[in-house]
Design a protein around this motif. Structure first.
Motif, PDB file in Angstrom:
ATOM      1  N   MET A 177     -71.603  74.686  48.426  1.00 35.25           N
ATOM      2  CA  MET A 177     -72.549  74.730  48.275  1.00 35.25           C
ATOM      3  C   MET A 177     -73.413  74.086  48.751  1.00 35.25           C
ATOM      4  SD  MET A 177     -73.660  78.440  45.881  1.00 35.25           S
ATOM      5  CE  MET A 177     -73.498  77.324  44.290  1.00 35.25           C
ATOM      6  N   GLY A 178     -73.112  72.844  48.927  1.00 37.86           N
ATOM      7  CA  GLY A 178     -74.025  71.993  49.872  1.00 37.86           C
ATOM      8  C   GLY A 178     -74.784  71.190  48.710  1.00 37.86           C
ATOM      9  N   GLN A 179     -74.372  70.992  47.034  1.00 33.02           N
ATOM     10  CA  GLN A 179     -75.456  70.587  46.094  1.00 33.02           C
ATOM     11  C   GLN A 179     -74.492  69.744  45.435  1.00 33.02           C
ATOM     12  OE1 GLN A 179     -76.225  73.652  43.670  1.00 33.02           O
ATOM     13  NE2 GLN A 179     -77.591  75.223  44.875  1.00 33.02           N
ATOM     14  N   PRO A 180     -74.877  69.072  44.937  1.00 27.69           N
ATOM     15  CA  PRO A 180     -74.554  68.266  44.408  1.00 27.69           C
ATOM     16  C   PRO A 180     -73.770  67.923  42.938  1.00 27.69           C
ATOM     17  CG  PRO A 180     -76.585  67.147  44.034  1.00 27.69           C
ATOM     18  CD  PRO A 180     -76.426  68.758  44.927  1.00 27.69           C
ATOM     19  N   PRO A 181     -72.762  67.825  42.443  1.00 30.43           N
ATOM     20  CA  PRO A 181     -72.063  68.555  40.751  1.00 30.43           C
ATOM     21  C   PRO A 181     -72.409  68.205  39.714  1.00 30.43           C
ATOM     22  CG  PRO A 181     -70.904  66.450  41.891  1.00 30.43           C
ATOM     23  CD  PRO A 181     -72.283  67.154  43.355  1.00 30.43           C
ATOM     24  N   VAL A 182     -72.570  68.659  38.567  1.00 27.58           N
ATOM     25  CA  VAL A 182     -73.647  68.430  37.740  1.00 27.58           C
ATOM     26  C   VAL A 182     -72.254  67.133  36.970  1.00 27.58           C
ATOM     27  CG1 VAL A 182     -74.480  69.366  35.920  1.00 27.58           C
ATOM     28  CG2 VAL A 182     -74.629  70.428  38.055  1.00 27.58           C
ATOM     29  N   LYS A 183     -72.577  66.605  36.425  1.00 30.15           N
ATOM     30  CA  LYS A 183     -71.588  65.833  35.528  1.00 30.15           C
ATOM     31  C   LYS A 183     -71.591  66.507  33.504  1.00 30.15           C
ATOM     32  CE  LYS A 183     -70.796  61.517  33.122  1.00 30.15           C
ATOM     33  NZ  LYS A 183     -71.909  60.575  32.250  1.00 30.15           N
ATOM     34  N   HIS A 184     -70.708  66.815  32.949  1.00 24.03           N
ATOM     35  CA  HIS A 184     -70.053  67.563  31.841  1.00 24.03           C
ATOM     36  C   HIS A 184     -71.304  66.522  30.899  1.00 24.03           C
ATOM     37  CE1 HIS A 184     -68.107  69.175  28.304  1.00 24.03           C
ATOM     38  NE2 HIS A 184     -67.537  69.812  29.176  1.00 24.03           N
ATOM     39  N   PRO A 185     -71.854  67.693  29.877  1.00 27.10           N
ATOM     40  CA  PRO A 185     -72.577  67.222  28.577  1.00 27.10           C
ATOM     41  C   PRO A 185     -71.750  66.269  28.196  1.00 27.10           C
ATOM     42  CG  PRO A 185     -72.731  69.076  29.087  1.00 27.10           C
ATOM     43  CD  PRO A 185     -71.631  69.106  30.011  1.00 27.10           C
ATOM     44  N   THR A 186     -70.655  66.450  27.661  1.00 24.76           N
ATOM     45  CA  THR A 186     -69.916  65.427  26.285  1.00 24.76           C
ATOM     46  C   THR A 186     -68.973  64.412  27.311  1.00 24.76           C
ATOM     47  OG1 THR A 186     -68.339  66.813  27.130  1.00 24.76           O
ATOM     48  CG2 THR A 186     -69.551  67.820  25.366  1.00 24.76           C
ATOM     49  N   SER A 187     -68.973  64.554  28.634  1.00 25.64           N
ATOM     50  CA  SER A 187     -68.305  63.176  29.117  1.00 25.64           C
ATOM     51  C   SER A 187     -69.372  62.014  29.121  1.00 25.64           C
ATOM     52  CB  SER A 187     -67.437  63.247  30.092  1.00 25.64           C
ATOM     53  OG  SER A 187     -68.209  64.360  31.213  1.00 25.64           O
ATOM     54  N   ALA A 205     -64.571  72.201  36.217  1.00 23.30           N
ATOM     55  CA  ALA A 205     -64.353  71.213  37.591  1.00 23.30           C
ATOM     56  C   ALA A 205     -64.650  72.724  38.701  1.00 23.30           C
ATOM     57  CB  ALA A 205     -62.785  70.635  37.496  1.00 23.30           C
ATOM     58  N   VAL A 206     -64.233  73.340  38.409  1.00 26.88           N
ATOM     59  CA  VAL A 206     -64.285  75.599  39.286  1.00 26.88           C
ATOM     60  C   VAL A 206     -65.906  75.440  39.561  1.00 26.88           C
ATOM     61  CG1 VAL A 206     -64.522  77.730  38.717  1.00 26.88           C
ATOM     62  CG2 VAL A 206     -62.304  76.598  38.498  1.00 26.88           C
ATOM     63  N   GLY A 207     -66.981  74.774  38.798  1.00 24.85           N
ATOM     64  CA  GLY A 207     -68.678  75.360  39.226  1.00 24.85           C
ATOM     65  C   GLY A 207     -68.608  74.289  39.690  1.00 24.85           C
ATOM     66  N   ASN A 208     -68.045  72.897  39.711  1.00 24.14           N
ATOM     67  CA  ASN A 208     -68.695  72.045  40.440  1.00 24.14           C
ATOM     68  C   ASN A 208     -68.016  71.820  42.061  1.00 24.14           C
ATOM     69  OD1 ASN A 208     -70.355  70.161  38.675  1.00 24.14           O
ATOM     70  ND2 ASN A 208     -68.828  68.924  37.871  1.00 24.14           N
TER      71      ASN A 208
END
Length: 83
Positions: free
Chosen positions: A73-83, A64-67
């Motif tokens: 920074m204007g980038q799209p969030p990354v989906k968690h690989p296990t969810s 969540a902190v990374g997203n």
């Protein structure tokens, strides 16, 4: 009335819940722990299906902190690989 040897022995081998434990069994289990280099005998079977572990919660928090940083920074969030 005096207590007999078998009565004392029975009271010494009782554990909470009314189950009987053998002193020989306890001794052998303790002796086996000496040679348990992998730590397999001392492990308990604890399930984490109902309550997630601290590590998985900490991992989810850092995702969540990374997203949040990515969004800032204007980038799209990354989906968690296990969810």
């Amino acid at each position: 009335m005096s207590e007999t040897f078998s009565d004392r022995r029975a009271s010494l081998t009782e554990q909470e819940g009314g189950t009987r434990r053998s002193p020989l069994r306890d001794f052998l289990h303790g002796a086996a722990l000496i040679f348990d280099f992998g730590g397999r005998l001392g492990r308990r079977g604890i399930t984490t299906t109902r309550h997630p572990s601290d590590a998985s919660r900490l991992e989810a928090d850092w995702w969540a902190v990374g997203n949040d940083m990515r969004r800032a920074m204007g980038q799209p969030p990354v989906k968690h690989p296990t969810s």
